[in-house]
Design an enzyme around this catalytic site. Structure first.
Site, PDB file in Angstrom:
ATOM      1  N   LYS A 199       0.843  -1.200   0.000  1.00 56.31           N
ATOM      2  CA  LYS A 199       0.000   0.000   0.000  1.00 56.31           C
ATOM      3  C   LYS A 199       0.877   1.248   0.000  1.00 56.31           C
ATOM      4  CE  LYS A 199      -3.868  -1.860   2.706  1.00 56.31           C
ATOM      5  NZ  LYS A 199      -4.900  -1.709   1.663  1.00 56.31           N
ATOM      6  N   ARG A 222     -10.194 -11.479   2.149  1.00 58.82           N
ATOM      7  CA  ARG A 222     -11.068 -12.559   1.642  1.00 58.82           C
ATOM      8  C   ARG A 222     -10.381 -13.910   1.736  1.00 58.82           C
ATOM      9  NH1 ARG A 222     -11.540  -9.580  -4.021  1.00 58.82           N
ATOM     10  NH2 ARG A 222     -11.078  -7.851  -2.592  1.00 58.82           N
TER      11      ARG A 222
HETATM   12  N1  BES Z   1      -7.917  -3.735   4.493  1.00 50.78           N
HETATM   13  C1  BES Z   1      -8.064  -3.360   3.138  1.00 50.78           C
HETATM   14  C2  BES Z   1      -9.299  -2.535   2.887  1.00 50.78           C
HETATM   15  C3  BES Z   1      -9.283  -1.155   3.437  1.00 50.78           C
HETATM   16  C4  BES Z   1      -8.895  -0.099   2.639  1.00 50.78           C
HETATM   17  C5  BES Z   1      -9.704  -0.904   4.713  1.00 50.78           C
HETATM   18  C6  BES Z   1      -8.914   1.185   3.121  1.00 50.78           C
HETATM   19  C7  BES Z   1      -9.735   0.380   5.189  1.00 50.78           C
HETATM   20  C8  BES Z   1      -9.341   1.430   4.404  1.00 50.78           C
HETATM   21  C9  BES Z   1      -8.170  -4.586   2.255  1.00 50.78           C
HETATM   22  O1  BES Z   1      -7.406  -5.664   2.686  1.00 50.78           O
HETATM   23  C10 BES Z   1      -7.675  -4.196   0.921  1.00 50.78           C
HETATM   24  O2  BES Z   1      -6.539  -3.849   0.809  1.00 50.78           O
HETATM   25  N2  BES Z   1      -8.527  -4.267  -0.090  1.00 50.78           N
HETATM   26  C11 BES Z   1      -8.169  -3.925  -1.406  1.00 50.78           C
HETATM   27  C12 BES Z   1      -8.709  -4.966  -2.345  1.00 50.78           C
HETATM   28  C13 BES Z   1      -8.190  -4.857  -3.753  1.00 50.78           C
HETATM   29  C14 BES Z   1      -6.713  -5.127  -3.780  1.00 50.78           C
HETATM   30  C15 BES Z   1      -8.937  -5.831  -4.618  1.00 50.78           C
HETATM   31  C16 BES Z   1      -8.740  -2.560  -1.720  1.00 50.78           C
HETATM   32  O3  BES Z   1      -9.864  -2.267  -1.317  1.00 50.78           O
HETATM   33  O4  BES Z   1      -8.030  -1.757  -2.344  1.00 50.78           O
HETATM   34 MN    MN Z   2      -5.410  -5.474   2.008  1.00 55.75          MN
END
Ligand code: BES
Ligand code: MN
Ligand code: ZN
Length: 485
Positions: A261, A335
Site C-alpha cells: 500500500k 477474503r
Molecule cells: N484492508 C483493506 C481494505 C481497506 C482499505 C480498509 C482502506 C480500510 C481502508 C483490504 O485488505 C484491501 O486492501 N482491499 C483492497 C482490495 C483490492 C486489492 C482488490 C482494496 O480495497 O483496495
Molecule cells: Mn489489504
C-alpha cells in the site's frame, strides 16, 4: 462510570447535574423553583433544536437543557446524540454524578438504552499509551437514568452492550505492535473465561496449515508474528433457534504485502482487525446477557506483511474448503482469511452466517463513512440482519450479489482469483468471492471499511468506533427470540 436506574424524580437524586430534554413546543417537564428552567426557554437561552445546550443552576443542582427537536422526529439516534452532547458539556463543567431525566412518551425509541449508549460511547477515551492524564479527563463517576417506570433491565442491558463496544474500540485503537494476533487471541480467552457458557480455542500457524487453511496460511506467511485462528463457542442451556456463525476479519496490520500500500494512510491499517474485535466482544456481551441461542465465532488473526517468505502475486493456494485460489493481489488478503474462517464455522454447525470485515476501500468510496455495505443471499436472513442493525441504530445498506460479479473472480489458473481483472465493482466482486465459501448456508456479509473508525458522530471520538458489536448482539437476540427464515 457507574450506571443505575431510578424511578425517583431527578431533583431528588444524589446527582449534582441533571440533564433534561427539550421537545419543540413543549414545556419543561418537572420544572423546579417555580419555573426556573422554563424561564431559560422563554428567554430564548435554552433551545429545543437537536443538540442545543443550555445550563442553569437551581434547587441546589446544575441543570443541562438539551434540545431534542420536534416530537414527531424523535428517534433513538437523536437521543444518543443528545446524551452525547449533554455528556460533553457535563464533563467540561466538572460534573461527577449526572442524572438524565428521560423524555416522556418516548417509549417506542427505547430512551433508556439510547441515553446509556450515547453517554458511555461519548465518554470513551483511549489513553492506554499516555503517561500523563490528558486535559479534560472525565470526572463523571456515575450516570443515573430517571424515568417514571423502572428502567433497570434496559439500563443493565445497555451497559453490557456499550462496554463491549468500548472494549472493541480498545482493541481497534491499540497499535499493531501491541495488538498482535496472539494478543487478540489472549483477549478472546479473557472474554471467554468470564462465562462458563463460553469456550475459546486459539490455534497457531502449525494448526492452520495442518487444517488445510492454505489461504489463511498464505497471508500469515509473510510475518514472523504467530497467526491466531480464534474460535469462540457460546453454548447456553435451553438455546433455541438456528446456530449463529459469526466470522471476523482480524488482520492486525495490513501493509498490503508484496502488493504494498502507499505510505500515506498505511497507519490506519491497524484497524484492519475491526471485524474480529466486533465478533470477540459481541460474543462476550451475548454470553453476559445469557441469550438463549448457540453462537460460534471464528476470527482469523494475522498480519499481512512482506518478506522473503511472503505470498506473491500469481501464487496458487488450496483453501480449507478445497477450492484453489489464485492470488493476483496480496492486498486482497481479507477474503483469503475469511474464506478459510467460514469453513470451520460451517463445519461446526453454523446454520446462519454473518461475516464482518474491513474488506474493500471501494465500499468507503461508495457509501462513505455513513453506511456499512451489506450483502445477503437469503431474503429471510437479510431481513433479520437488517432488522437487527435497525434496532441497534447502526446503518447498513444492501448491495447486490450477481453471477456477473462472481464471474469476475473466476481464476485463470485456479478455481477462484482474489481480485477481479476489472477495477470496477470491487466491493461486490469481493462479496462474490466470499460467497463461493459459504456452502449454501444463509449468509450475510458486512463490509465496514468506511464505518470502522473516525465516525464523526458525537458519541464516536476519533479512532475505532466498535461498529457492529451492537448489531451482532441484536441479531443474537432476534435469533434466540424467534424462528428466523
Ligand atoms: N484492508 C483493506 C481494505 C481497506 C482499505 C480498509 C482502506 C480500510 C481502508 C483490504 O485488505 C484491501 O486492501 N482491499 C483492497 C482490495 C483490492 C486489492 C482488490 C482494496 O480495497 O483496495
Ligand atoms: Mn489489504
Ligand atoms: Zn485488509
Amino acid at each position: 462510570m457507574r450506571v443505575t436506574a431510578t424511578t425517583e424524580a431527578a431533583a431528588s437524586t444524589a446527582a449534582d447535574t441533571v440533564v433534561v430534554g427539550l421537545v419543540e413546543g413543549e414545556g419543561v417537564p418537572h420544572d423546579v423553583e417555580e419555573g426556573a428552567l422554563q424561564a431559560l426557554v422563554d428567554a430564548g437561552e435554552a433551545q429545543a433544536s437537536p443538540g442545543a445546550l443550555a445550563v442553569a443552576h437551581a434547587a441546589g443542582k446544575r441543570w443541562i437543557l438539551v434540545g431534542l427537536g420536534a416530537r414527531e422526529r424523535l428517534s433513538a439516534e437523536g437521543l444518543r446524540l443528545a446524551a452525547a452532547a449533554a455528556h460533553g458539556r457535563a464533563r467540561e463543567l466538572g460534573a461527577s454524578i449526572v442524572c438524565f431525566e428521560l423524555p416522556h412518551k418516548a417509549r417506542e425509541h427505547q430512551p433508556a438504552r439510547a441515553v446509556v449508549e450515547g453517554t458511555l460511547m461519548a465518554a470513551y477515551r483511549f489513553t492506554a499509551f499516555k503517561t500523563s492524564a490528558p486535559d479534560g479527563a472525565s470526572g463523571i463517576e456515575a450516570l443515573i437514568v430517571s424515568d417514571h417506570v423502572d428502567q433497570a433491565g434496559e439500563v443493565a442491558r445497555a451497559v453490557v452492550v456499550t462496554e463491549a463496544v468500548n472494549a472493541a474500540r480498545d482493541l481497534q485503537n491499540t497499535p499493531a505492535n501491541h495488538l498482535t494476533p496472539t494478543a487478540l487471541g489472549a483477549r478472546a480467552h479473557v472474554v471467554a473465561a468470564a462465562h462458563d457458557t463460553l469456550s475459546c480455542e486459539v490455534a497457531g500457524r502449525d494448526a492452520i496449515v495442518e487444517r488445510g487453511m492454505g489461504a489463511f496460511a498464505a497471508v500469515a506467511a509473510g510475518s514472523e508474528e504467530e497467526p491466531a485462528l480464534i474460535t469462540l463457542r457460546y453454548e447456553p442451556e435451553g438455546a433455541t433457534g438456528p446456530v449463529l456463525g459469526l466470522v471476523g476479519k482480524g488482520v492486525t496490520f495490513d501493509s498490503g504485502g508484496i502488493s504494498i500500500k502507499p505510505a500515506g494512510s498505511m497507519a490506519d491499517m491497524k484497524y484492519d482487525m475491526t471485524g474480529g474485535a466486533a465478533v470477540v466482544e459481541a460474543l462476550g456481551a451475548i454470553a453476559a446477557l445469557k441469550l438463549p441461542v448457540r453462537v460460534i465465532g471464528v476470527v482469523g488473526a494475522t498480519e499481512n506483511l512482506l518478506s522473503g517468505s511472503a505470498m506473491k502475486p500469481s501464487d496458487v493456494v488450496v483453501s480449507a474448503a478445497g477450492l484453489t485460489v489464485q492470488i493476483d493481489n496480496t492486498d486482497a488478503e481479507g477474503r483469503l482469511v475469511l474464506a478459510d474462517c467460514l469453513h470451520p464455522a460451517i463445519d461446526q454447525g453454523a446454520e446462519r452466517l454473518v461475516d464482518v470485515a474491513t474488506l474493500t476501500g471501494a465500499i468507503m468510496s461508495t457509501l462513505g463513512k455513513v453506511y456499512s455495505g451489506f450483502w445477503a443471499d437469503d431474503e429471510g436472513w437479510a431481513n433479520e440482519v437488517a432488522g437487527a442493525a435497525g434496532e441497534a441504530g447502526e446503518l447498513i445498506w444492501r448491495m447486490p450479489l450477481h453471477e456477473r460479479y462472481a464471474e469476475l473472480v473466476k481464476g485463470a489458473t485456479a478455481d477462484v482469483a482474489n481480485q477481479s481483472p476489472l477495477r470496477t465493482g470491487a466491493a461486490c466482486t469481493a462479496a462474490e468471492f466470499l460467497h463461493r465459501f459459504t456452502g449454501g448456508v444463509p449468509w450475510a456479509h458486512l463490509d465496514i471499511c468506511g464505518t470502522a473508525w473516525d465516525s464523526g458522530r458525537a458519541y464516536g471520538p476519533k479512532g475505532g468506533t466498535g461498529v457492529m458489536v451492537r448489531t451482532l448482539v441484536a441479531l443474537a437476540e432476534r435469533t434466540a427470540a424467534g424462528p428466523a427464515a
